[in-house]
Design a protein around this motif. Structure first.
Motif, short mmCIF file in Angstrom:
data_model
loop_
_atom_site.label_atom_id
_atom_site.label_comp_id
_atom_site.label_asym_id
_atom_site.label_seq_id
_atom_site.Cartn_x
_atom_site.Cartn_y
_atom_site.Cartn_z
N ALA A 1 -5.49 -2.04 -20.82
CA ALA A 1 -5.15 -2.61 -22.13
C ALA A 1 -3.46 -1.76 -22.15
CB ALA A 1 -5.80 -1.93 -23.29
N THR A 2 -3.09 -0.78 -21.36
CA THR A 2 -1.92 0.01 -21.59
C THR A 2 -0.98 -0.08 -20.09
OG1 THR A 2 -2.88 2.09 -21.14
CG2 THR A 2 -2.72 1.43 -23.45
N HIS A 3 -1.56 -0.74 -19.16
CA HIS A 3 -0.94 -0.69 -17.94
C HIS A 3 -0.74 -2.32 -17.43
CE1 HIS A 3 -0.80 -1.34 -13.53
NE2 HIS A 3 -0.35 -0.11 -13.55
N LEU A 4 0.57 -2.30 -17.22
CA LEU A 4 0.99 -3.68 -16.67
C LEU A 4 2.16 -3.57 -15.87
CD1 LEU A 4 -0.09 -6.47 -17.39
CD2 LEU A 4 1.95 -6.88 -18.63
N VAL A 5 2.17 -4.23 -14.63
CA VAL A 5 3.30 -4.15 -13.63
C VAL A 5 3.52 -5.87 -13.55
CG1 VAL A 5 4.35 -3.89 -11.46
CG2 VAL A 5 3.19 -2.09 -12.73
N GLY A 6 4.68 -6.25 -13.48
CA GLY A 6 5.12 -7.63 -13.25
C GLY A 6 6.65 -7.87 -13.09
N THR A 7 6.71 -9.37 -12.59
CA THR A 7 7.99 -9.59 -12.43
C THR A 7 8.40 -10.89 -13.35
OG1 THR A 7 8.29 -8.84 -10.09
CG2 THR A 7 9.78 -10.48 -10.64
N LEU A 8 9.64 -10.70 -14.01
CA LEU A 8 10.12 -11.80 -14.89
C LEU A 8 10.79 -12.75 -14.18
CD1 LEU A 8 11.13 -9.79 -18.07
CD2 LEU A 8 9.41 -11.73 -17.73
N PHE A 9 10.73 -14.22 -14.07
CA PHE A 9 11.55 -15.14 -13.81
C PHE A 9 11.95 -15.82 -14.89
CE2 PHE A 9 8.50 -14.23 -10.44
CZ PHE A 9 9.42 -14.25 -9.20
N TYR A 10 13.04 -16.17 -15.02
CA TYR A 10 13.75 -16.89 -16.31
C TYR A 10 14.99 -17.77 -15.93
CZ TYR A 10 16.84 -12.94 -16.44
OH TYR A 10 18.08 -12.04 -16.09
N ALA B 1 -1.21 -2.95 -5.26
CA ALA B 1 -0.75 -3.07 -6.52
C ALA B 1 0.21 -1.93 -6.92
CB ALA B 1 -1.89 -3.52 -7.64
N ARG B 2 1.36 -2.09 -7.25
CA ARG B 2 2.09 -0.96 -7.83
C ARG B 2 1.71 -0.49 -9.01
NH1 ARG B 2 8.41 -1.06 -10.16
NH2 ARG B 2 8.52 0.94 -10.90
N LEU B 3 1.60 0.84 -9.32
CA LEU B 3 1.13 1.10 -10.61
C LEU B 3 2.22 1.64 -11.46
CD1 LEU B 3 -1.81 3.55 -9.18
CD2 LEU B 3 -2.02 1.13 -10.18
N ALA B 4 2.17 1.35 -12.75
CA ALA B 4 3.27 1.82 -13.61
C ALA B 4 3.44 3.22 -13.62
CB ALA B 4 2.89 1.23 -14.95
N GLY B 5 4.53 3.92 -14.20
CA GLY B 5 5.02 5.15 -14.37
C GLY B 5 5.06 5.95 -13.05
N GLY B 6 5.30 5.42 -12.02
CA GLY B 6 5.54 5.85 -10.74
C GLY B 6 4.01 6.66 -10.37
N ARG B 7 3.05 5.98 -10.52
CA ARG B 7 1.85 6.86 -10.32
C ARG B 7 1.24 6.13 -8.82
NH1 ARG B 7 -2.19 5.33 -13.20
NH2 ARG B 7 -1.21 3.58 -14.56
N GLY B 8 2.00 5.71 -8.08
CA GLY B 8 1.84 5.34 -6.78
C GLY B 8 1.35 3.93 -6.56
N TRP B 9 0.45 3.53 -5.54
CA TRP B 9 -0.27 2.38 -5.19
C TRP B 9 -1.67 2.24 -5.22
CZ3 TRP B 9 3.84 -1.61 -4.50
CH2 TRP B 9 4.98 -0.96 -4.48
N LEU B 10 -1.91 1.03 -5.60
CA LEU B 10 -3.48 0.82 -5.55
C LEU B 10 -3.79 -0.30 -4.40
CD1 LEU B 10 -6.16 1.16 -6.79
CD2 LEU B 10 -5.80 -0.91 -8.23
N PRO B 11 -4.39 0.13 -3.47
CA PRO B 11 -4.98 -0.78 -2.46
C PRO B 11 -6.07 -1.55 -2.60
CG PRO B 11 -5.83 1.30 -1.87
CD PRO B 11 -5.04 1.53 -3.26
N TYR B 12 -6.20 -2.66 -2.03
CA TYR B 12 -7.14 -3.57 -2.04
C TYR B 12 -8.56 -2.93 -1.98
CZ TYR B 12 -10.36 -7.80 -1.26
OH TYR B 12 -11.44 -8.45 -1.00
N GLU B 13 -9.54 -3.56 -2.59
CA GLU B 13 -10.91 -2.65 -2.36
C GLU B 13 -11.99 -3.77 -2.04
OE1 GLU B 13 -12.26 -0.34 -5.76
OE2 GLU B 13 -10.40 1.21 -5.70
N ALA B 14 -12.76 -3.61 -1.05
CA ALA B 14 -13.55 -4.48 -0.75
C ALA B 14 -14.56 -5.20 -1.94
CB ALA B 14 -14.78 -3.84 0.41
N TRP B 15 -15.12 -6.28 -1.49
CA TRP B 15 -15.81 -6.81 -2.73
C TRP B 15 -17.00 -6.09 -3.17
CZ3 TRP B 15 -13.16 -9.85 -5.48
CH2 TRP B 15 -13.69 -10.60 -6.51
N ALA B 16 -17.40 -6.20 -4.44
CA ALA B 16 -18.70 -5.23 -4.98
C ALA B 16 -19.69 -6.22 -5.26
CB ALA B 16 -18.04 -4.24 -5.76
N GLY B 17 -19.72 -7.26 -4.90
CA GLY B 17 -20.83 -8.19 -5.38
C GLY B 17 -20.69 -8.82 -6.82
#
Length: 261
Positions: A2-11, A128-144
């Motif tokens: 609800a408070t975290h978002l990273v994206g790219t704007l195209f306009y 995924a890049r994490l907002a606020g310079g908190r590093g990167w979140l890698p893909y995680e295996a599927w959990a059913g």
């Protein structure tokens, strides 16, 4: 979410020769390249030191190779063309990133839309890049099924956050309307003015949601939520949610277009 978002704007923006030669940023970085390598080779499974070293070497090689690939965009804070422009949120598929659909998002922008392409922090992105310079979140295996529902729910929260961000960017205060919201150029440095999209969006418009594959399933769910004006699902991966469970059994509250190949 609800408070975290990273994206790219195209306009859409008019040609502005006075802005100088447009910079054409690189399509990828080492972190993103390694994320793609890891996603393609092991899909979230753990590897030992040797495997990690091989992944690092492969990522270095491919990142060097891809350094010649540039985004066909200005990369600078050029003003948007006269609006109002309708807002769109784009949701990537499994293993995607916010840049993986640049051609599609740029095509929408070229036709007058403002597109916010998300990089979901639900462990479905290659990285995924994490907002606020908190590093990167890698893909995680599927959990059913449990993991599928949790990730789908998180995507809906992130889509709602994205709608809030677009509304703020279109307001008179711009990014200042949301404390902590940063507007950067494609190199990650403070670039475009915080009020870049002020007055450029259709007043009061609820954004549409466009998604591919797993993002297509998110678009279907968005069409049932009532928070968005319309949804386009491109090759929606229905395996993301059982067909006999919401949102597929819920009445639609927005027009839904499904494109399947």
């Amino acid at each position: 979410p609800a408070t975290h978002l990273v994206g790219t704007l195209f306009y859409p923006t008019p040609h502005a020769p006075a802005a100088g030669r447009p910079r054409s940023p690189r399509w990828t970085t080492w972190h993103v390249t390694r994320g793609y390598v890891a996603f393609g080779s092991r899909r979230g499974k753990e590897v030992g030191p040797v495997g990690a070293a091989l992944e690092g070497a492969a990522a270095t090689f491919f990142n060097t190779l891809l350094s010649t690939v540039r985004l066909p965009v200005a990369g600078v804070g050029l003003p948007p063309s006269p609006g109002p422009h309708f807002p769109v949120i784009f949701s990537h598929g499994l293993g995607g990133t916010r840049h993986a659909y640049s051609a599609l998002c740029a095509g929408l922008a070229g036709r007058g839309f403002v597109v916010l392409s998300l990089e979901h922090a639900d462990a479905t992105a290659a990285v995924a890049r994490l907002a606020g310079g908190r590093g990167w979140l890698p893909y995680e295996a599927w959990a059913g099924d449990a993991g599928s529902f949790a990730r789908s729910d998180q995507r809906q929260v992130e889509l709602g956050t994205a709608a809030t961000v677009l509304a703020a960017l279109g307001s008179a205060e711009g990014a200042g309307a949301l404390p902590g919201l940063a507007v950067e150029d494609l190199r990650g440095a403070p670039g475009p003015p915080p009020t870049l999209l002020s007055g450029a969006l259709t007043p009061g418009a609820r954004p549409a949601v466009v998604g591919h594959s797993y993002g297509g399933a998110a678009a279907v769910a968005a069409a049932s939520s009532g928070a968005f004006s319309a949804a386009v699902a491109v090759d929606p991966w229905y395996g993301a949610l059982p067909l006999d469970a919401p949102p597929f059994t819920a009445p639609l509250s927005a027009p839904l277009l499904i494109l399947g190949s």
